[in-house]
Design a protein around this motif. Structure first.
Motif: not given
Length: 431
Positions: A242-243, A289-292, A297-298
């Motif tokens: 992702t990075l 991964l949810v914390w990223l 998403s926001i």
């Protein structure tokens, strides 16, 4: 009327589940769809955030509900299909304590704790979200339809692979006591069959064995716990990928532009995260991964809600005082900061057209007193004051007009302006 003390099993379903079955469902597509409907997820009371749709899917198929929620949020950003599927789940997944789903309750097919008024509102919301998701009006044309197809395919594959596990079972019984009094009791409360009562008297008055006892039903063995394996590295791999995608996308957006805007780069990063989290649900990894995914998403939702990608450009203030028409740039843009553009030094015969845009900040343009100015001023959240025409608020629409200056007629410089700010204020003033 049933004899006193007798019990009749209801056909409804409850939140209880059977944790074992013969194996994955065999048969084709039609059989799988029918089996999915017959063993639909039921929305639990515990663990729900809104209506319990994500928790229902997670509990039904043994998947972390967080993964389901992130998939729905990602699909919402990619065109709105996540909202559509959530509303459909709310309408057609029964509550764990109800006989039928809200949509079925609205048609009179059984009891649902969801009020008919709320069910009608949900139906209207489904229609509106479907119009948004399936018309391709978002930043990714056809993104809603693509997201919907991917999520439906994921549910289909989940049911094919894990539909035989955690199946809802009948768990309510309808029992008639002495005098014909009827009441519903959980099936688990009836551990032993009541004794035979040939005279229909109180159950404690007789203690005779049933002349035709039913053979005991075999108890299904519990689902064996899944063996613990090595901790999956899917989370670390997905985070790193992702990075990398974000860094490459940001470089292309800064150097080449075109399709690679900040909103599109965030979308690509969310796509990588979504694939990694869904994969992690099956290999027991990637929960962190949810914390990223949530902040991305926001941020993606905010960027796609703002027009014309306002955060493309430099940072900091811009101040310019051109003295010739050739010195006026076609565009003055800053992501965060102020823009002061002074056109009062232009010659009387100058003819110019320019755009002034800020992502967050103030854009001010000064024009000669006798210039003929055609202007369009707009803000998403803020105020606009252009040559006496004022407007403020949230997404109030553009202020457009033409002003011939203090002389009241044609003459002086001819200036065309497009001044905008996503969050802030814009002004066009005569000096």
């Amino acid at each position: 009327m049933c004899p006193a003390g007798r019990t009749r099993i209801l056909g409804g379903m409850s939140g209880a589940t059977a944790t074992n079955a013969s194996g994955p469902p065999s048969g084709g597509f039609e059989h799988t769809v029918k089996d999915f409907w017959a063993s639909r997820p039921r929305r639990p009371h515990r663990g729900r955030k809104v209506a319990g749709v994500a928790a229902a899917v997670g509990n039904r198929y043994g998947v972390d509900p967080v993964v389901v929620r992130v998939a729905l949020v990602t699909a919402t950003v990619f065109g709105g299909s996540g909202v559509l599927l959530y509303l459909l789940g709310w309408l057609f997944f029964p509550d764990e304590s109800d006989e039928v789903a809200p949509a079925e309750g609205l048609l009179g097919r059984g009891h649902s704790s969801t009020s008919k008024g709320l069910t009608v509102v949900l139906c209207v919301a489904v229609f509106l979200s479907a119009s948004w998701a399936l018309t391709g009006t978002g930043w990714l044309d056809g993104g809603g339809l693509i997201g919907l197809a991917l999520l439906v395919a994921a549910v289909y594959l989940l049911h094919r692979g894990r539909g035989h596990l955690r199946r809802p079972v009948a768990a309510l019984a309808y029992q008639e006591g002495p005098g014909g009094t009827a009441f519903a009791v959980p099936l688990s409360a009836q551990a032993t069959a009541p004794g035979w009562d040939p005279l229909g008297a109180a159950p404690l008055a007789w203690d005779l064995p049933d002349p035709n006892p039913e053979p005991p039903r075999p108890t299904e063995p519990a689902e064996p716990p899944e063996p613990r394996g090595r901790k999956s590295r899917i989370g670390v791999a997905t985070f790193g990928l992702t990075l990398i995608v974000g860094a490459v996308g940001a470089t292309l957006a800064a150097n080449e532009g075109g399709w690679f805007t900040p909103a599109h780069v965030l979308g690509l990063m969310l796509g990588v995260l979504g694939i990694g989290m869904v994969t992690g649900a099956f290999v027991h990894g990637g929960r962190g991964l949810v914390w990223l995914a949530v902040p991305l998403s926001i941020a993606g939702l905010l960027l796609t809600s703002l027009p014309n990608d306002p955060f493309r450009g430099s940072f900091g203030p811009i101040k310019a005082t051109p003295t010739t028409a050739e010195a006026v740039l076609p565009e003055y843009r800053t992501s965060v900061g102020t823009i002061d553009l002074d056109l009062r030094q232009l010659p009387a015969d100058a003819e110019v057209s320019t755009t002034v845009a800020t992502g967050a900040g103030t854009g001010t343009v000064y024009v000669p007193a006798d210039a003929d100015v055609t202007y369009t001023c707009s803000t998403t959240a803020g105020s606009a004051n252009c040559l006496g025409s004022e407007r403020s608020g949230l997404d109030t629409g553009p202020v457009e007009g033409e002003d011939l200056g203090d002389d009241g007629g044609p003459g002086g410089a001819n200036i065309t302006l497009d001044v905008s700010s996503s969050v802030g204020s814009v002004e066009v003033l005569r000096g």
